[in-house]
Design a protein around this motif. Structure first.
Motif, PDB file in Angstrom:
ATOM      1  N   GLU A 188       0.946  -1.286  -0.100  1.00 13.72           N
ATOM      2  CA  GLU A 188       0.035   0.138   0.001  1.00 13.72           C
ATOM      3  C   GLU A 188       0.774   1.246  -0.064  1.00 13.72           C
ATOM      4  O   GLU A 188       0.290   2.317  -0.446  1.00 13.72           O
ATOM      5  N   THR A 223       0.815  -8.609  -7.874  1.00 18.51           N
ATOM      6  CA  THR A 223      -0.326  -8.503  -6.993  1.00 18.51           C
ATOM      7  C   THR A 223      -0.066  -7.166  -6.459  1.00 18.51           C
ATOM      8  O   THR A 223       0.947  -6.528  -6.091  1.00 18.51           O
ATOM      9  N   PRO A 270      -2.408  -3.343  -4.818  1.00 24.02           N
ATOM     10  CA  PRO A 270      -3.637  -2.854  -4.272  1.00 24.02           C
ATOM     11  C   PRO A 270      -5.021  -2.700  -5.260  1.00 24.02           C
ATOM     12  O   PRO A 270      -5.963  -3.174  -5.137  1.00 24.02           O
ATOM     13  N   LYS A 271      -4.551  -2.328  -6.613  1.00 24.65           N
ATOM     14  CA  LYS A 271      -5.793  -2.036  -7.716  1.00 24.65           C
ATOM     15  C   LYS A 271      -4.694  -2.647  -9.065  1.00 24.65           C
ATOM     16  O   LYS A 271      -3.883  -1.699  -9.494  1.00 24.65           O
ATOM     17  N   LEU A 272      -5.388  -3.382  -9.740  1.00 27.79           N
ATOM     18  CA  LEU A 272      -4.887  -3.613 -11.106  1.00 27.79           C
ATOM     19  C   LEU A 272      -5.526  -2.690 -12.283  1.00 27.79           C
ATOM     20  O   LEU A 272      -6.674  -2.971 -12.400  1.00 27.79           O
ATOM     21  N   GLU A 324      -9.235  -8.207  -9.714  1.00 29.44           N
ATOM     22  CA  GLU A 324      -8.950  -6.683  -9.426  1.00 29.44           C
ATOM     23  C   GLU A 324      -7.618  -6.479  -9.148  1.00 29.44           C
ATOM     24  O   GLU A 324      -7.230  -5.108  -9.087  1.00 29.44           O
ATOM     25  N   GLN A 325      -6.809  -7.249  -8.450  1.00 29.50           N
ATOM     26  CA  GLN A 325      -5.531  -7.058  -7.837  1.00 29.50           C
ATOM     27  C   GLN A 325      -4.429  -7.609  -8.314  1.00 29.50           C
ATOM     28  O   GLN A 325      -3.363  -7.388  -7.788  1.00 29.50           O
ATOM     29  N   SER A 326      -4.734  -8.762  -9.399  1.00 33.33           N
ATOM     30  CA  SER A 326      -3.555  -9.368  -9.752  1.00 33.33           C
ATOM     31  C   SER A 326      -3.507  -9.775 -11.048  1.00 33.33           C
ATOM     32  O   SER A 326      -4.585  -9.798 -11.753  1.00 33.33           O
ATOM     33  N   ASP A 342      -3.919   5.136  -5.600  1.00 32.26           N
ATOM     34  CA  ASP A 342      -4.232   4.065  -5.115  1.00 32.26           C
ATOM     35  C   ASP A 342      -3.270   3.592  -3.921  1.00 32.26           C
ATOM     36  O   ASP A 342      -3.420   2.377  -3.302  1.00 32.26           O
ATOM     37  N   TYR A 343      -2.343   4.496  -3.437  1.00 31.83           N
ATOM     38  CA  TYR A 343      -1.189   4.196  -2.609  1.00 31.83           C
ATOM     39  C   TYR A 343      -1.355   5.285  -1.426  1.00 31.83           C
ATOM     40  O   TYR A 343      -1.735   6.328  -1.710  1.00 31.83           O
TER      41      TYR A 343
END
Length: 202
Positions: free
Chosen positions: A26, A132, A134-136, A161-163, A188-189
């Motif tokens: 994160e 992987t 937080p958000k792809l 959604e994340q990987s 996203d971070y």
């Protein structure tokens, strides 16, 4: 046929399996693990293990907590200045790499990761990449040779959604590339504001 009797090109070693696992936390630190198996035909082969972070060329990124673990059932394997493996004898070798890539500020751009370089004179029989985060967001995969790198039948993907997972379905030949572009958005971070910012005099 004039080429029937031509000698077969000899490769000093083959990468029989390469696995790359990247977890972006994160705070946008990139935690990287790699596992690589070699089948070595010639003595004194060298392989670069220095962390690949050309994707971060504009970010002043730093490599932290680098560790390399090496095993062999065929001879000596050593690390030279933490940048190369020296595989002394023909045989089977294995290496595990682990490190973190840290950027001074949050990245807010598209990063291009070259997982297989077209300049490498080596065959990679099996390749697996797991990313992987937080958000792809948006991504692109380029796989092939000499600029024609859209050969989608050469790999499979598993996405949520994340990987993003990429697995090769055919050996990767010399001069072929495997490149992944990832859209990174700083929203996203999160990184806490350093304490010293609050202590600055007015």
């Amino acid at each position: 046929n004039a080429f029937v009797d031509a000698p077969e090109y000899h490769f000093p070693y083959t990468i029989t399996n390469k696995e790359v696992d990247i977890v972006v936390d994160e705070s946008q630190d990139w935690h990287v693990k790699q596992s690589i198996d070699f089948d070595v035909q010639d003595p004194y082969c060298f392989y670069s293990i220095y962390p690949e972070f050309d994707a971060f060329w504009s970010t002043r990124a730093e490599v932290e907590n680098f560790n390399a673990s090496m095993t062999s059932d065929s001879g000596r394997i050593t690390s030279i200045d933490g940048e190369y493996l020296e595989m002394e004898n023909p045989g089977v070798y294995h290496v595990d790499l682990e490190y973190t890539i840290h950027t001074p500020i949050l990245v807010d751009e598209t990063l291009d990761f070259i997982f297989v370089n077209g300049y490498d004179d080596v065959i990679t029989e099996n390749m697996s990449i797991m990313i992987t985060m937080p958000k792809l967001r948006d991504y692109k995969i380029r796989f092939g040779r000499y600029g024609d790198i859209q050969e989608v039948e050469r790999y499979t993907t598993t996405i949520d959604e994340q990987s993003l997972q990429i697995v090769s379905t055919m050996p990767i030949q010399p001069a072929e590339e495997l490149e992944v572009s990832l859209e990174i958005c700083k929203e996203d971070y999160y990184r806490p504001t350093p304490l010293w910012v609050y202590l600055l005099p007015l």
